[in-house]
Design an enzyme around this catalytic site. Structure first.
Site, PDB file in Angstrom:
ATOM      1  N   PHE A   1       0.732  -1.350   0.151  1.00 50.30           N
ATOM      2  CA  PHE A   1       0.149   0.030   0.004  1.00 50.30           C
ATOM      3  C   PHE A   1       0.862   1.107  -0.116  1.00 50.30           C
ATOM      4  O   PHE A   1       1.907   0.808   0.429  1.00 50.30           O
ATOM      5  CB  PHE A   1      -0.464   0.349   1.246  1.00 50.30           C
ATOM      6  CG  PHE A   1      -2.297  -0.126   0.984  1.00 50.30           C
ATOM      7  CD1 PHE A   1      -2.694  -1.012   0.153  1.00 50.30           C
ATOM      8  CD2 PHE A   1      -3.511   0.395   2.055  1.00 50.30           C
ATOM      9  CE1 PHE A   1      -4.173  -1.427  -0.173  1.00 50.30           C
ATOM     10  CE2 PHE A   1      -4.096   0.192   1.612  1.00 50.30           C
ATOM     11  CZ  PHE A   1      -4.882  -0.744   0.866  1.00 50.30           C
TER      12      PHE A   1
ATOM     13  N   GLN B   1      -7.923  13.455   5.149  1.00 53.23           N
ATOM     14  CA  GLN B   1      -7.326  13.069   3.697  1.00 53.23           C
ATOM     15  C   GLN B   1      -8.244  13.029   2.517  1.00 53.23           C
ATOM     16  O   GLN B   1      -9.609  12.248   2.785  1.00 53.23           O
ATOM     17  CB  GLN B   1      -6.926  12.013   4.332  1.00 53.23           C
ATOM     18  CG  GLN B   1      -6.331  10.775   3.630  1.00 53.23           C
ATOM     19  CD  GLN B   1      -5.702   9.211   3.985  1.00 53.23           C
ATOM     20  OE1 GLN B   1      -6.196   8.883   3.695  1.00 53.23           O
ATOM     21  NE2 GLN B   1      -4.185   9.338   4.040  1.00 53.23           N
TER      22      GLN B   1
ATOM     23  N   HIS C   1      -8.525  11.669  -0.468  1.00 46.82           N
ATOM     24  CA  HIS C   1      -7.534   9.551  -1.415  1.00 46.82           C
ATOM     25  C   HIS C   1      -7.768  10.242  -3.049  1.00 46.82           C
ATOM     26  O   HIS C   1      -8.766  11.132  -3.099  1.00 46.82           O
ATOM     27  CB  HIS C   1      -9.287   8.635  -1.568  1.00 46.82           C
ATOM     28  CG  HIS C   1      -8.140   7.406  -1.762  1.00 46.82           C
ATOM     29  ND1 HIS C   1      -8.220   6.725  -2.551  1.00 46.82           N
ATOM     30  CD2 HIS C   1      -8.193   6.546  -0.822  1.00 46.82           C
ATOM     31  CE1 HIS C   1      -7.698   5.541  -3.082  1.00 46.82           C
ATOM     32  NE2 HIS C   1      -7.582   5.440  -1.309  1.00 46.82           N
TER      33      HIS C   1
ATOM     34  N   LEU D   1     -15.099   5.142  -3.748  1.00 46.91           N
ATOM     35  CA  LEU D   1     -13.698   5.166  -3.466  1.00 46.91           C
ATOM     36  C   LEU D   1     -13.355   4.254  -4.644  1.00 46.91           C
ATOM     37  O   LEU D   1     -13.494   3.255  -5.213  1.00 46.91           O
ATOM     38  CB  LEU D   1     -13.102   5.032  -2.242  1.00 46.91           C
ATOM     39  CG  LEU D   1     -11.644   4.108  -2.654  1.00 46.91           C
ATOM     40  CD1 LEU D   1     -11.227   6.383  -2.337  1.00 46.91           C
ATOM     41  CD2 LEU D   1     -11.485   3.385  -0.044  1.00 46.91           C
TER      42      LEU D   1
ATOM     43  N   GLU E   1      -6.781   1.978  -3.500  1.00 47.26           N
ATOM     44  CA  GLU E   1      -5.726   1.883  -3.070  1.00 47.26           C
ATOM     45  C   GLU E   1      -5.355   0.639  -4.059  1.00 47.26           C
ATOM     46  O   GLU E   1      -3.900   0.071  -4.008  1.00 47.26           O
ATOM     47  CB  GLU E   1      -5.057   1.865  -1.897  1.00 47.26           C
ATOM     48  CG  GLU E   1      -3.859   2.833  -2.064  1.00 47.26           C
ATOM     49  CD  GLU E   1      -3.364   3.424  -1.098  1.00 47.26           C
ATOM     50  OE1 GLU E   1      -2.048   2.814  -0.301  1.00 47.26           O
ATOM     51  OE2 GLU E   1      -4.115   4.270  -0.464  1.00 47.26           O
TER      52      GLU E   1
ATOM     53  N   ARG F   1      -0.668   9.279   0.333  1.00 45.92           N
ATOM     54  CA  ARG F   1      -2.054   9.737  -0.758  1.00 45.92           C
ATOM     55  C   ARG F   1      -2.315  11.672  -0.566  1.00 45.92           C
ATOM     56  O   ARG F   1      -2.188  11.603  -1.801  1.00 45.92           O
ATOM     57  CB  ARG F   1      -2.982   9.201   0.912  1.00 45.92           C
ATOM     58  CG  ARG F   1      -2.990   7.811   0.504  1.00 45.92           C
ATOM     59  CD  ARG F   1      -5.111   7.168   1.523  1.00 45.92           C
ATOM     60  NE  ARG F   1      -4.382   6.251   1.604  1.00 45.92           N
ATOM     61  CZ  ARG F   1      -5.802   4.871   1.762  1.00 45.92           C
ATOM     62  NH1 ARG F   1      -6.209   6.005   2.635  1.00 45.92           N
ATOM     63  NH2 ARG F   1      -6.415   3.794   1.707  1.00 45.92           N
TER      64      ARG F   1
ATOM     65  N   HIS G   1     -12.267  11.905   2.379  1.00 48.07           N
ATOM     66  CA  HIS G   1     -11.563  10.443   2.236  1.00 48.07           C
ATOM     67  C   HIS G   1     -12.682   9.633   3.954  1.00 48.07           C
ATOM     68  O   HIS G   1     -12.101   8.781   4.070  1.00 48.07           O
ATOM     69  CB  HIS G   1     -10.573   9.126   1.736  1.00 48.07           C
ATOM     70  CG  HIS G   1     -11.043   8.121   2.074  1.00 48.07           C
ATOM     71  ND1 HIS G   1     -11.825   7.479   1.497  1.00 48.07           N
ATOM     72  CD2 HIS G   1      -9.883   7.106   2.050  1.00 48.07           C
ATOM     73  CE1 HIS G   1     -11.859   5.817   1.741  1.00 48.07           C
ATOM     74  NE2 HIS G   1     -10.218   5.844   2.538  1.00 48.07           N
TER      75      HIS G   1
ATOM     76  N   ARG H   1      -3.182   9.083   7.168  1.00 49.20           N
ATOM     77  CA  ARG H   1      -3.438   8.595   7.571  1.00 49.20           C
ATOM     78  C   ARG H   1      -2.223   7.234   6.253  1.00 49.20           C
ATOM     79  O   ARG H   1      -2.890   7.498   4.833  1.00 49.20           O
ATOM     80  CB  ARG H   1      -4.956   7.927   7.354  1.00 49.20           C
ATOM     81  CG  ARG H   1      -5.219   6.574   7.639  1.00 49.20           C
ATOM     82  CD  ARG H   1      -6.026   5.961   7.847  1.00 49.20           C
ATOM     83  NE  ARG H   1      -7.202   6.215   6.963  1.00 49.20           N
ATOM     84  CZ  ARG H   1      -7.203   5.394   5.334  1.00 49.20           C
ATOM     85  NH1 ARG H   1      -6.846   4.457   6.187  1.00 49.20           N
ATOM     86  NH2 ARG H   1      -8.399   6.043   4.694  1.00 49.20           N
TER      87      ARG H   1
END
Length: 618
Positions: A136, A250, A252, A270, A273, A321, A385, A420
């Site tokens: 990730f 955040q 995304h 979404l 990721e 991100r 997000h 995050r």
């Protein structure tokens, strides 16, 4: 739990609506992973709780966390360990994380994954039977455990199944509007039943808030509109607890861009990721869309310009991100975006069988919309997000500054700092949820709590809230709540989005005050089971948290993580601290607090400089 008959509505004023009264040792508000794991721990320690949620059991925002959950298992990279997980979390959070929060989460996660596995969570496996792990963004090693691209859904199913096995009581379609607090201690909550509209008074010795975050303050967001509206932080703030780091929201990088031919509103939903974790590439719109889609089958992304090479040549699409989201925003600002202010995400260089196996949910979603991920790129843009900010707690216990009030999950701040790390949201819910359950159980035993009782002043406060809600139901102004929600979300997108500056934040506060004034003219239909009434309650929460976000973003005169000020573009050492929001008699007050330091073990891992290199995916 001791339900009692409805209260006689007659009192000194003669106008208290009828309400149900429920007594319970521990009230858990929020039925996602954090609330479920807390309640499971309480049950296993012999303490009764009641879990309440706004939606049917098992239908919580946790299910939307698709890509995975972090734990330093070392299934594929044996050199990974909890210290490096913690170091990555600090680095991604730009070192304003709470040290206890980070290290407690990273240390616990191997055990929590083992526990979920034991409870039946169907993790993907390697050929030799280990729990599989994927990359990730900003992770030094393959640390993210997953169930295809439906990890959150599988995890919540597992937790709900365990909760049912333990016979943990649950009430669905219940919305809390206020906590009963005297500013020192919490005594319960006021709520209404969303199915039939009747009022409920919950009396509790301990209250745990697990009600989500506030990303739905924004126009483009990855939640359903009725989720993540700031319920948890606003309820805690109203009870007298402090909020922390609300400026850190955040975005995304990859939310869906709406196609006018789609029946459902998919804007902002979404695109996990995991698509980038499995090799997906971001392309700008330097060439027509039909040339930017399809596959050469030779490992080179077709069409467009793979722009992350300019912004992050080492980590590429798997950089943090905030870095990727700002890169997309910059491409759009400089005219290289699509007509819809997006870019393209392409994984068509992977084999169809690989995509179907590793990303089944994404493959099926886009197939249902007429898009073949194995042949075409999809249009994406940043979407609000996750909220790193929230309630200020002691992570060793979950305690807020209000006695017997606890918080957990996205409702709180601390684990993630300024940004995050992908895969850490699900990790936090089960790691800290277990700890909160442990502490509440210990506190319950130490206090030798009897049946909860409500001081006269708290009953008066509850009945005042019931009267106010009844009056709200009958509001006959000219402004639908949905109209004000749309106005609030648009102003937050415009004034507190990915790129911010002082003048725009000031303007946002002025516009927010105007929205607040318009609430005096709400138009409702007399039905507490309607979406309009729910919108009105949501609006009351969102106005509070939106003000906190704007004021905190104005206060932090630097750029750090997800908070980017174009008038203060550099990170500043003197701002390595947290911004606290406190409810005072004169309104919202802000102050700052120094940040603690990592342990020696984690500092060594930070100094070692572990970092993902994108070529590992090639």
């Amino acid at each position: 739990m001791i339900p009692t008959p409805p209260t006689d509505p007659s009192d000194a004023d003669g106008d208290v609506p009828e309400y149900e009264e429920v007594r319970v040792p521990v009230l858990v508000i929020g039925a996602g992973a954090a609330g479920a794991r807390t309640a499971i721990e309480l049950a296993e320690r012999g303490v009764e709780s009641l879990v309440i949620g706004k939606r049917p059991h098992g239908d919580a925002h946790t299910t939307w966390a698709a890509g995975g959950i972090n734990a330093a298992l070392g299934s594929l990279d044996e050199e990974d360990d909890w210290r490096i997980h913690a170091a990555d979390t600090y680095d991604e959070g730009h070192f304003v994380n709470d040290p206890n929060a980070v290290e407690l989460t990273a240390k616990q996660m191997p055990d929590r994954i083992g526990e979920l596995d034991e409870w039946g969570m169907p993790f993907n496996r390697t050929e030799d039977g280990k729990i599989d792990q994927r990359y990730f963004g900003a992770q030094s090693f393959r640390r993210t455990c997953f169930v295809g691209d439906r990890t959150g859904e599988a995890m919540l199913e597992t937790l709900v199944s365990k909760a049912r096995e333990l016979e943990i009581p649950y009430r669905e379609n219940v919305m809390v509007t206020r906590l009963l607090s005297d500013g020192s201690r919490v005594y319960g909550a006021v709520a209404y039943d969303m199915e039939d509209g009747h009022f409920i008074l919950f009396e509790a010795n301990h209250v745990v808030l697990a009600a989500g975050g506030y990303s739905a303050l924004y126009d483009r967001h990855s939640s359903r509109d009725e989720e993540n509206n700031g319920d948890g932080p606003a309820l805690a703030y109203g009870a007298g607890a402090d909020l922390l780091d609300l400026e850190f929201v955040q975005f995304h990088p990859t939310g869906m861009v709406q196609d006018p031919d789609w029946d459902e509103n998919w804007s902002g939903r979404l695109v996990t990721e995991a698509v980038r974790g499995e090799g997906g590439r971001l392309l700008n719109a330097e060439v027509p869309a039909n040339e930017a889609s399809g596959s050469t089958g030779e490992g080179d992304s077709p069409g467009g310009e793979r722009f992350m090479e300019e912004y992050s040549p080492t980590q590429m699409e798997l950089d943090a991100r905030d870095v990727v989201a700002r890169a997309i925003a910059q491409e759009v600002r400089e005219g290289r975006g699509t007509e819809n202010d997006g870019v393209y995400l392409d994984i068509s260089h992977r084999e169809r069988e690989f995509i179907e196996e590793r990303l089944p949910k994404m493959y099926e979603r886009f197939q249902s919309l007429g898009i073949d991920l194995a042949e075409e790129a999809v249009e994406v843009a940043p979407t609000a997000h996750y909220s790193m900010g929230g309630v200020d707690i002691d992570f060793r216990t979950g305690k807020t500054r209000i006695e017997r009030l606890y918080a957990v999950g996205e409702t709180v701040a601390g684990v993630h700092g300024a940004n995050r790390l992908g895969g850490n949201s699900l990790a936090e819910t089960v790691a800290i949820g277990k700890l909160v359950g442990e502490h509440v159980a210990d506190a319950f035993a130490d206090a030798n709590d009897a049946d909860p009782s409500l001081p006269a002043g708290m009953r008066t406060l509850a009945e005042r809230e019931f009267r106010a809600l009844a009056e709200l139901t009958e509001s006959d102004g000219d402004t639908p709540p949905a109209e004000l929600l749309a106005e609030l979300r648009a102003l937050m997108e415009d004034h507190a989005g990915i790129l911010r500056d002082g003048e725009s934040l000031d303007d946002g506060l002025e516009k927010l005050a105007a929205v607040s004034e318009k609430t005096a003219d709400l138009c409702l239909d007399g039905d507490r089971t309607s979406r309009a009434f729910e919108d009105a309650v949501d609006l009351s929460f969102m106005l509070v948290v939106a003000e906190g976000v704007l004021r905190s973003a104005l206060r932090r005169t630097e750029s750090r993580g997800a908070h980017y000020r174009t008038d203060y573009p550099e990170k500043r050492d003197e701002w390595r601290k947290n911004v606290l929001v406190h409810r005072a008699d004169t309104g919202m007050e802000l102050r700052t607090r120094a940040v603690g330091l990592p342990s020696e073990a984690v500092q060594r891992a930070i100094d070692e400089g572990h970092e993902l290199e994108y070529h590992h995916l090639e």
